[in-house]
Design a protein around this motif. Structure first.
Motif, PDB file in Angstrom:
ATOM      1  N   TYR A   1     -21.558  31.543 -27.003  1.00  8.91           N
ATOM      2  CA  TYR A   1     -21.609  31.407 -25.496  1.00  8.91           C
ATOM      3  C   TYR A   1     -19.703  31.383 -25.642  1.00  8.91           C
ATOM      4  N   ILE A   2     -19.889  32.455 -23.465  1.00  8.00           N
ATOM      5  CA  ILE A   2     -18.294  32.223 -23.466  1.00  8.00           C
ATOM      6  C   ILE A   2     -18.899  32.066 -21.602  1.00  8.00           C
ATOM      7  N   VAL A   3     -17.658  30.490 -21.623  1.00  7.44           N
ATOM      8  CA  VAL A   3     -17.975  30.512 -20.531  1.00  7.44           C
ATOM      9  C   VAL A   3     -16.089  29.866 -19.542  1.00  7.44           C
ATOM     10  N   LEU A   4     -16.999  30.812 -19.407  1.00  5.85           N
ATOM     11  CA  LEU A   4     -15.808  30.690 -16.938  1.00  5.85           C
ATOM     12  C   LEU A   4     -15.831  29.330 -16.376  1.00  5.85           C
ATOM     13  N   SER A   5     -15.522  28.402 -16.195  1.00  7.47           N
ATOM     14  CA  SER A   5     -16.558  27.652 -15.018  1.00  7.47           C
ATOM     15  C   SER A   5     -15.292  26.931 -14.068  1.00  7.47           C
ATOM     16  N   HIS A   6     -15.218  27.847 -13.089  1.00  2.00           N
ATOM     17  CA  HIS A   6     -14.534  27.666 -11.831  1.00  2.00           C
ATOM     18  C   HIS A   6     -13.086  28.558 -11.953  1.00  2.00           C
ATOM     19  N   CYS A   7     -13.344  28.973 -12.993  1.00  2.05           N
ATOM     20  CA  CYS A   7     -11.308  29.328 -13.508  1.00  2.05           C
ATOM     21  C   CYS A   7     -11.377  31.360 -13.146  1.00  2.05           C
ATOM     22  N   SER A   8     -12.125  32.391 -11.908  1.00  2.00           N
ATOM     23  CA  SER A   8     -11.956  32.682 -11.843  1.00  2.00           C
ATOM     24  C   SER A   8     -10.606  33.359 -10.518  1.00  2.00           C
ATOM     25  N   TRP A   9     -10.709  32.780  -9.271  1.00  2.00           N
ATOM     26  CA  TRP A   9      -9.598  32.627  -8.653  1.00  2.00           C
ATOM     27  C   TRP A   9      -7.918  32.740  -9.422  1.00  2.00           C
ATOM     28  N   TYR A  10      -8.226  31.684 -10.635  1.00  2.00           N
ATOM     29  CA  TYR A  10      -6.987  31.937 -10.581  1.00  2.00           C
ATOM     30  C   TYR A  10      -6.332  32.996 -11.196  1.00  2.00           C
ATOM     31  N   LEU A  11      -6.714  34.375 -11.559  1.00  2.00           N
ATOM     32  CA  LEU A  11      -6.608  35.375 -12.036  1.00  2.00           C
ATOM     33  C   LEU A  11      -6.092  35.798 -10.959  1.00  2.00           C
ATOM     34  N   LYS A  12      -4.699  37.052 -11.427  1.00  2.00           N
ATOM     35  CA  LYS A  12      -4.183  37.810 -10.677  1.00  2.00           C
ATOM     36  C   LYS A  12      -4.843  38.996  -9.707  1.00  2.00           C
ATOM     37  N   SER A  13      -5.488  39.784 -10.466  1.00  2.00           N
ATOM     38  CA  SER A  13      -6.329  40.407  -9.614  1.00  2.00           C
ATOM     39  C   SER A  13      -7.488  40.481 -10.850  1.00  2.00           C
ATOM     40  N   PRO A  14      -8.357  41.445  -9.277  1.00  2.00           N
ATOM     41  CA  PRO A  14      -9.392  42.004 -10.292  1.00  2.00           C
ATOM     42  C   PRO A  14      -9.506  43.098 -11.268  1.00  2.00           C
TER      43      PRO A  14
ATOM     44  N   VAL B   1     -24.209  23.451 -17.179  1.00  2.00           N
ATOM     45  CA  VAL B   1     -24.287  23.348 -18.323  1.00  2.00           C
ATOM     46  C   VAL B   1     -25.839  23.192 -19.189  1.00  2.00           C
ATOM     47  N   ASP B   2     -26.352  22.619 -18.055  1.00  2.00           N
ATOM     48  CA  ASP B   2     -27.480  22.706 -17.842  1.00  2.00           C
ATOM     49  C   ASP B   2     -28.806  23.670 -17.865  1.00  2.00           C
ATOM     50  N   PHE B   3     -28.213  24.417 -16.595  1.00  2.00           N
ATOM     51  CA  PHE B   3     -28.511  25.528 -16.250  1.00  2.00           C
ATOM     52  C   PHE B   3     -27.933  27.001 -17.107  1.00  2.00           C
ATOM     53  N   TRP B   4     -26.716  27.122 -17.775  1.00  2.00           N
ATOM     54  CA  TRP B   4     -26.421  27.702 -18.436  1.00  2.00           C
ATOM     55  C   TRP B   4     -26.894  27.512 -20.466  1.00  2.00           C
ATOM     56  N   ASN B   5     -27.761  26.544 -20.322  1.00  2.00           N
ATOM     57  CA  ASN B   5     -28.612  26.354 -21.293  1.00  2.00           C
ATOM     58  C   ASN B   5     -28.247  26.599 -22.529  1.00  2.00           C
ATOM     59  N   ILE B   6     -27.355  26.010 -22.874  1.00  2.00           N
ATOM     60  CA  ILE B   6     -26.042  26.084 -23.842  1.00  2.00           C
ATOM     61  C   ILE B   6     -26.739  24.483 -24.994  1.00  2.00           C
ATOM     62  N   LYS B   7     -27.407  25.083 -26.295  1.00  2.00           N
ATOM     63  CA  LYS B   7     -28.119  24.042 -26.632  1.00  2.00           C
ATOM     64  C   LYS B   7     -26.557  23.762 -28.429  1.00  2.00           C
ATOM     65  N   GLU B   8     -27.385  22.333 -28.600  1.00  2.00           N
ATOM     66  CA  GLU B   8     -26.277  21.577 -29.796  1.00  2.00           C
ATOM     67  C   GLU B   8     -26.131  22.485 -31.163  1.00  2.00           C
ATOM     68  N   GLY B   9     -25.202  22.319 -31.861  1.00  2.00           N
ATOM     69  CA  GLY B   9     -25.083  23.111 -32.689  1.00  2.00           C
ATOM     70  C   GLY B   9     -24.008  24.770 -32.400  1.00  2.00           C
ATOM     71  N   SER B  10     -23.883  24.894 -30.987  1.00  2.00           N
ATOM     72  CA  SER B  10     -23.478  26.410 -30.463  1.00  2.00           C
ATOM     73  C   SER B  10     -21.933  25.913 -30.905  1.00  2.00           C
ATOM     74  N   LYS B  11     -21.149  27.385 -31.145  1.00  2.00           N
ATOM     75  CA  LYS B  11     -19.873  27.728 -30.926  1.00  2.00           C
ATOM     76  C   LYS B  11     -19.588  28.084 -29.646  1.00  2.00           C
ATOM     77  N   VAL B  12     -18.921  27.299 -28.984  1.00  2.00           N
ATOM     78  CA  VAL B  12     -18.485  27.777 -27.556  1.00  2.00           C
ATOM     79  C   VAL B  12     -16.652  28.403 -26.975  1.00  2.00           C
ATOM     80  N   LEU B  13     -16.531  29.464 -26.269  1.00  2.00           N
ATOM     81  CA  LEU B  13     -15.532  29.194 -26.599  1.00  2.00           C
ATOM     82  C   LEU B  13     -14.977  29.803 -24.529  1.00  2.00           C
ATOM     83  N   GLU B  14     -13.881  28.515 -23.839  1.00  2.00           N
ATOM     84  CA  GLU B  14     -13.706  28.436 -22.709  1.00  2.00           C
ATOM     85  C   GLU B  14     -12.784  28.616 -22.066  1.00  2.00           C
ATOM     86  N   ILE B  15     -13.112  29.515 -21.335  1.00  2.00           N
ATOM     87  CA  ILE B  15     -11.964  30.292 -20.996  1.00  2.00           C
ATOM     88  C   ILE B  15     -11.538  29.912 -18.993  1.00  2.00           C
ATOM     89  N   GLY B  16      -9.587  29.062 -19.368  1.00  2.00           N
ATOM     90  CA  GLY B  16      -9.534  28.104 -18.049  1.00  2.00           C
ATOM     91  C   GLY B  16     -10.264  27.210 -18.497  1.00  2.00           C
TER      92      GLY B  16
END
Length: 280
Positions: free
Chosen positions: A119-132, A30-45
């Motif tokens: 921001y939309i966040v995908l954190s360690h969840c892409s390998w759960y997907l069925k296909s490219p 989250v520090d690397f992504w530089n997400i700011k205070e007061g932000s609206k975030v969608l986290e997928i997975g």
């Protein structure tokens, strides 16, 4: 900071230090992504909420985190997704979090107004997907909801001999899952950083910053190795749907993984992370 967040998550009864290690890693992301205070975030997975909790702490009382996951709230061990999120929702961070399980982002009914999220966040969840193809379709759909995509996944570019067992365990899982439909396991499709970069670009995003984050100290490598050598060993030995030569290949890989575990010299893979914006 970290102690405040860890208190909002259920502690693993087998090892109370696990949550601290996992939370420290998410703080780096989250520090690397530089997400700011007061932000609206969608986290997928969002899973059990390891990243959700850090996001909620970061955006503060004026921010909002909406976590969604296709999995059932009964999924997960030793704490289910539902129980973990219920604990988080009842914590001091809970009033800025909304969670929906069993929600497929690609369903037509799932939609948000244009640019609903900072921001939309995908954190360690892409390998759960069925296909490219599923990954690409998801990215194409979500890009109208935000200007910034924040991504993290295990980095398959092995840097040390100690990382090879973790990589081998997920490779075995991904190979087996090529012959399975409607799976609920951790690794359904193995994406390399190059795969991810190509899919992200094809979806219309442009990667603006990227980084390899040291995650060798995380427990996930050990978990994947143990999981592969228990559940998958039985599945492969009993498999009738695999070509004979292919089954023999996976069993040979399993023998290599058993040997690596016996030497007790393994760490987790690094993490590949980036931020991306809508391309011009």
């Amino acid at each position: 900071m970290i102690e405040e967040i860890v208190k909002c998550m259920p502690i693993n009864e087998f090892d109370p230090t696990i949550q601290k290690v996992q939370t420290e890693h998410r703080l780096k992301l989250v520090d690397f992504w530089n997400i700011k205070e007061g932000s609206k975030v969608l986290e997928i997975g969002c899973g059990q909420g390891d990243t959700t909790a850090v996001l909620a702490y970061t955006v503060g009382e004026t921010g909002f985190v909406h976590g969604i996951d296709i999995a059932s709230p009964d999924y997960g061990s030793p704490v289910t997704l539902g129980n973990s999120m219920a604990f988080l929702k009842n914590s001091p961070l809970g009033n800025r979090i909304k969670v929906n399980f069993e929600l497929d982002i690609l369903q037509e009914k799932v939609d948000f107004p244009e640019k609903s999220f900072d921001y939309i966040v995908l954190s360690h969840c892409s390998w759960y997907l069925k296909s490219p193809e599923e990954f690409l379709g998801m990215l194409k759909k979500i890009k109208k909801w935000t200007n910034v995509l924040c991504f993290a996944e295990w980095d398959t570019r092995v840097q040390t001999n100690e990382q090879l067992p973790h990589f081998l365990s997920v490779l075995i899982q991904a190979q087996y899952e090529c012959f399975v439909e409607n799976s609920l396991v951790n690794v359904r499709t193995l994406f390399t950083p190059k795969d991810i970069q190509q899919i992200v670009e094809k979806a219309g995003f442009e990667i603006t910053t990227e980084k390899i984050i040291d995650s060798t100290h995380l427990q996930d490598g050990k978990w994947e190795i143990e999981y592969t050598l228990t559940d998958y060993k039985e599945l492969i030995e009993a498999a009738d749907h695999l070509p004979i030569k292919y089954k023999a290949l996976i069993q040979s890989e399993m023998h290599l993984l058993e040997e690596a575990r016996s030497q007790n010299k393994y760490t987790s893979l690094n993490t590949y992370a980036f931020t991306a914006r809508i391309g011009e």
